[in-house]
Write a protein that holds these residues in place. Structure first.
Motif, mmCIF file in Angstrom:
data_model
loop_
_atom_site.group_PDB
_atom_site.id
_atom_site.type_symbol
_atom_site.label_atom_id
_atom_site.label_comp_id
_atom_site.label_asym_id
_atom_site.label_seq_id
_atom_site.Cartn_x
_atom_site.Cartn_y
_atom_site.Cartn_z
ATOM 1 N N LEU A 103 0.845 -1.199 0.000
ATOM 2 C CA LEU A 103 0.000 0.000 0.000
ATOM 3 C C LEU A 103 0.877 1.244 0.000
ATOM 4 C CD1 LEU A 103 -2.849 -0.953 2.495
ATOM 5 C CD2 LEU A 103 -3.083 -0.521 0.050
ATOM 6 N N VAL B 49 -6.442 -6.411 3.990
ATOM 7 C CA VAL B 49 -5.790 -5.533 4.972
ATOM 8 C C VAL B 49 -6.851 -4.943 5.901
ATOM 9 C CG1 VAL B 49 -4.254 -3.543 5.272
ATOM 10 C CG2 VAL B 49 -4.147 -4.877 3.155
ATOM 11 N N LEU C 195 -6.972 -2.020 8.534
ATOM 12 C CA LEU C 195 -6.171 -0.893 9.030
ATOM 13 C C LEU C 195 -6.517 -0.567 10.483
ATOM 14 C CD1 LEU C 195 -6.309 1.281 5.825
ATOM 15 C CD2 LEU C 195 -4.339 0.050 6.676
ATOM 16 N N LEU D 236 -12.599 1.584 9.463
ATOM 17 C CA LEU D 236 -13.112 2.389 8.344
ATOM 18 C C LEU D 236 -14.230 1.631 7.656
ATOM 19 C CD1 LEU D 236 -9.579 3.314 7.204
ATOM 20 C CD2 LEU D 236 -11.249 5.027 7.823
ATOM 21 N N PHE E 38 -18.059 1.685 5.597
ATOM 22 C CA PHE E 38 -18.828 2.530 4.687
ATOM 23 C C PHE E 38 -20.188 2.878 5.290
ATOM 24 C CE2 PHE E 38 -16.223 -0.180 1.752
ATOM 25 C CZ PHE E 38 -15.318 0.812 1.441
ATOM 26 N N ASP E 39 -20.715 4.021 4.819
ATOM 27 C CA ASP E 39 -21.998 4.511 5.322
ATOM 28 C C ASP E 39 -23.139 3.756 4.639
ATOM 29 O OD1 ASP E 39 -23.962 5.970 6.491
ATOM 30 O OD2 ASP E 39 -23.686 7.768 5.268
ATOM 31 N N ILE F 239 -16.559 -5.741 -5.435
ATOM 32 C CA ILE F 239 -15.435 -5.205 -6.223
ATOM 33 C C ILE F 239 -14.882 -6.282 -7.160
ATOM 34 C CG2 ILE F 239 -12.978 -4.597 -5.910
ATOM 35 C CD1 ILE F 239 -13.959 -2.759 -3.591
ATOM 36 N N ASN G 213 -27.307 0.168 9.843
ATOM 37 C CA ASN G 213 -26.265 1.024 9.269
ATOM 38 C C ASN G 213 -24.982 0.849 10.078
ATOM 39 O OD1 ASN G 213 -24.568 3.509 8.952
ATOM 40 N ND2 ASN G 213 -26.139 3.922 7.440
ATOM 41 N N GLN H 118 -23.716 3.035 12.946
ATOM 42 C CA GLN H 118 -24.415 3.079 14.235
ATOM 43 C C GLN H 118 -24.009 1.924 15.146
ATOM 44 O OE1 GLN H 118 -28.248 3.106 12.474
ATOM 45 N NE2 GLN H 118 -28.380 5.319 12.416
ATOM 46 N N ARG I 18 -15.167 -8.330 6.752
ATOM 47 C CA ARG I 18 -14.991 -7.801 5.395
ATOM 48 C C ARG I 18 -13.654 -8.256 4.791
ATOM 49 N NH1 ARG I 18 -15.387 -1.452 4.883
ATOM 50 N NH2 ARG I 18 -13.411 -1.566 5.994
ATOM 51 N N ASP J 3 -11.457 10.913 4.701
ATOM 52 C CA ASP J 3 -10.260 10.446 5.397
ATOM 53 C C ASP J 3 -9.320 9.727 4.408
ATOM 54 O OD1 ASP J 3 -8.418 9.291 7.086
ATOM 55 O OD2 ASP J 3 -9.901 8.702 8.593
ATOM 56 N N MET K 238 -9.400 6.128 4.407
ATOM 57 C CA MET K 238 -10.517 5.497 3.686
ATOM 58 C C MET K 238 -10.080 5.170 2.254
ATOM 59 S SD MET K 238 -13.527 4.309 3.668
ATOM 60 C CE MET K 238 -14.810 4.849 4.767
ATOM 61 N N GLN L 237 -7.986 2.151 2.496
ATOM 62 C CA GLN L 237 -8.800 0.961 2.757
ATOM 63 C C GLN L 237 -9.464 0.478 1.465
ATOM 64 O OE1 GLN L 237 -9.724 -0.944 6.041
ATOM 65 N NE2 GLN L 237 -9.778 -2.075 4.134
ATOM 66 N N ILE L 238 -9.949 1.433 0.667
ATOM 67 C CA ILE L 238 -10.600 1.065 -0.594
ATOM 68 C C ILE L 238 -9.586 0.431 -1.543
ATOM 69 C CG2 ILE L 238 -11.737 2.026 -2.653
ATOM 70 C CD1 ILE L 238 -13.189 3.975 -0.765
ATOM 71 N N GLN M 117 -13.921 2.014 -9.513
ATOM 72 C CA GLN M 117 -14.660 1.479 -8.353
ATOM 73 C C GLN M 117 -14.401 2.341 -7.118
ATOM 74 O OE1 GLN M 117 -13.045 -2.515 -8.489
ATOM 75 N NE2 GLN M 117 -14.988 -3.363 -9.190
ATOM 76 N N LEU N 192 -17.254 4.205 -4.930
ATOM 77 C CA LEU N 192 -17.412 4.010 -3.485
ATOM 78 C C LEU N 192 -17.326 5.345 -2.745
ATOM 79 C CD1 LEU N 192 -15.334 0.761 -2.899
ATOM 80 C CD2 LEU N 192 -17.716 1.064 -2.298
ATOM 81 N N GLU O 230 -19.933 7.528 -0.390
ATOM 82 C CA GLU O 230 -19.588 8.050 0.945
ATOM 83 C C GLU O 230 -19.888 9.542 1.038
ATOM 84 O OE1 GLU O 230 -18.304 6.316 3.902
ATOM 85 O OE2 GLU O 230 -19.389 4.993 2.557
ATOM 86 N N ILE P 143 -24.177 12.703 0.534
ATOM 87 C CA ILE P 143 -24.921 13.803 1.168
ATOM 88 C C ILE P 143 -24.347 15.155 0.729
ATOM 89 C CG2 ILE P 143 -25.417 14.892 3.411
ATOM 90 C CD1 ILE P 143 -25.847 12.088 4.506
ATOM 91 N N ASN Q 152 -31.880 5.816 2.364
ATOM 92 C CA ASN Q 152 -30.981 4.765 2.860
ATOM 93 C C ASN Q 152 -30.231 5.145 4.120
ATOM 94 O OD1 ASN Q 152 -31.720 3.213 0.700
ATOM 95 N ND2 ASN Q 152 -29.970 3.839 -0.539
ATOM 96 N N LYS Q 153 -30.631 6.246 4.768
ATOM 97 C CA LYS Q 153 -30.023 6.539 6.068
ATOM 98 C C LYS Q 153 -30.796 5.725 7.098
ATOM 99 C CE LYS Q 153 -27.169 9.036 7.098
ATOM 100 N NZ LYS Q 153 -25.752 8.643 7.215
#
Lengths: 245, 232
Positions: A53, A83, A85, A89, A91-92, A105, A133, A136, A149, B127, B130, B133-134, B143, B147, B151, B154, B229-230
């Motif tokens: 990375l 990985v 980290l 982290l 996703f929303d 992916i 979610n 939360q 994941r 971040d 992030m 991480q992706i 992709q 993603l 994120e 909003i 979707n929240k």
């Protein structure tokens, strides 16, 4: 000896400062290697370098005896690894979609994704949270999502950067037990960065102590913990000393 | 107060009477505004992403220009587009001045910097870990952007809502480049200005209700999309 990963003369410099200097490091197929050291020792840099990375300033990385390009490694190669980290982290979106992210992916068929996600959610005890979610979740739940994941990808090598650091002790103990049994079942090569000696003793087969960017001792975890050399002894003593007022 | 009540009564009567001219003006307003926002979104989001995620010489200067553009006075935008489309201007041969196309161009000029600037801020705030991480998940560049767009959904939709708000409220540039020609380039905002100048407050009020309703409906739809979707 059949190293899955081998580092040769790896150096990482930030401007003039040497952050990492590893002349040689081999990681065996199926082993769990722990990496410990004080803050700023270069643990995360080593992990990011091993997982490609972050490109080293110099040196070579071999995977199954083949030298890897240190910059822009091919996607097929990256997709053999997973990985986790230091920071959680996620996703929303829902827990389900978070765990499924890596499979989507890789364009895995939807039916297979559903089966795999359900399996791993069950394995980590978070099946009841599938539709929630992920933002939360509690720290422990979020970390389980993070680990699920990664493991769902069935990686050849799993890189973990202090994945349990944000958890309270009871949650950590429970998760460590679950996690170790999963790792042992799958015989996955795992590189585990931590600053917690209890975690490392419980999880790893071999331990490397990193000080100022250099590996000062490496050996079986038991050996390194019980017989630290002159370089790692101050750090190991610090780790084991009870804190007194 | 009497003027207001009387005006509101007449406005409601007028709206209920189904005057075809009013519907033509409303339809043109909607068409022109949505076209401008759509083009600004399609052009602005990729530029905003690029500015948010990459570093290159001159980037800061570009950001300063975009931030100035966010506050570009509509009459200045109108002046530039007029000069561009004027008979002796670079695009004069196409006879595009005083057409809906000219209004769309002027509206793009005022909404594009808003969408670029706010998208750039949204992506810059993601971040860096992030992104790492992706990458670690094995995502391709496309992709990764998809993603990250999810994120930043909003903030991106907030950028589009702000761009639409600027466009729907725009009058100075539309008047200048459109000319407020009856049946051709008359839109709700230019009609309101004209009716007020003629002292027809009832008509102006009726048109303002329509304008507000349009703004409400579009913003309502975009906000719903933003908050979808929240899961609670």
């Amino acid at each position: 000896m059949n190293p899955i990963i081998r580092l040769e003369n790896i150096h990482y410099r930030n401007k003039d400062r040497m952050i990492l200097s590893v002349p040689q490091l081999s990681i065996e197929q199926g082993e769990i290697l722990g990496i410990m050291g004080p803050n700023g020792a270069g643990k995360s840099t080593l992990l990011k370098t091993l997982s490609c990375l972050q490109a080293p300033s110099a040196g070579r990385i071999f995977y199954h005896h083949n030298a890897l390009p240190t910059k822009n490694i091919p996607l097929e190669q990256r997709r053999k690894w997973a990985v986790v980290l230091q920071q959680t982290l996620i996703f929303d979106t829902t827990v389900f979609h978070n765990v499924a992210a890596g499979l989507k992916i890789r364009h895995v068929p939807r039916k297979e994704i559903k089966e795999k996600v359900e399996f791993w959610l069950e394995k980590f005890g978070i099946a009841h949270l599938a539709k929630k979610n992920a933002h939360q979740l509690s720290g422990g739940e979020a970390q389980r999502v993070n680990l699920a994941r990664a493991l769902i990808l069935d990686p050849e090598v799993l890189y973990l950067d202090e994945p349990f650091s944000a958890l309270d002790f009871p949650t950590k103990v429970k998760l460590l037990k679950d996690f170790k049994s999963i790792i042992k079942d799958t015989d996955m090569t795992t590189i585990f960065v931590s600053h917690d000696l209890t975690e490392v003793k419980f999880m790893t087969d071999r331990l490397a102590i990193l000080m100022n960017g250099e590996i000062v001792q490496i050996g079986s975890t038991l050996d390194v913990v019980t017989n630290p050399n002159a370089y790692s002894a101050p750090f190991m003593n610090e780790m084991q000393l009870p804190i007194e007022e | 107060m009497e003027l207001l009540i009387e005006g509101m009564k007449k406005a409601i009567e007028m709206l209920l009477s189904g005057d075809p001219e009013i519907f033509q003006i409303t339809w043109l307003t909607l068409r022109v505004s949505l076209t401008a926002v759509l083009i600004s979104t399609l052009v602005g989001i990729p530029i905003g992403i690029l500015l948010g995620l990459t570093r290159f010489p001159g980037r800061r200067l570009l950001l300063i220009i975009i931030n100035i553009g966010m506050g570009l006075p509509p009459v200045v935008a109108g002046l530039w587009i007029t000069m561009l489309l004027w008979r002796s201007g670079p695009l004069g041969d196409f006879s595009l001045l005083y057409s809906p196309f000219a209004i769309v161009l002027a509206q793009i000029l005022v909404s594009l910097p808003i969408i670029i600037g706010l998208t750039c801020s949204a992506f810059q705030q993601i971040d860096e870990k992030m992104l790492l991480q992706i990458r670690a998940l094995g995502a391709t560049k496309l992709q990764s952007v998809t993603l990250l767009l999810r994120e930043a959904k909003i903030a991106i939709l907030a950028a589009i809502i702000a761009g639409f708000g600027r466009v729907i409220a725009e009058v100075g540039a539309a008047m200048m480049v459109g000319g407020n020609i009856r049946g051709e380039t008359r839109i709700l905002t230019t009609s309101i200005v004209m009716e007020v100048s003629k002292g027809n407050f009832d008509v102006a009020l009726a048109l303002s209700f329509l304008l507000m309703s349009l703004a409400f409906i579009i913003t309502f739809l975009l906000t719903n999309l933003q908050q979808r979707n929240k899961i609670q």
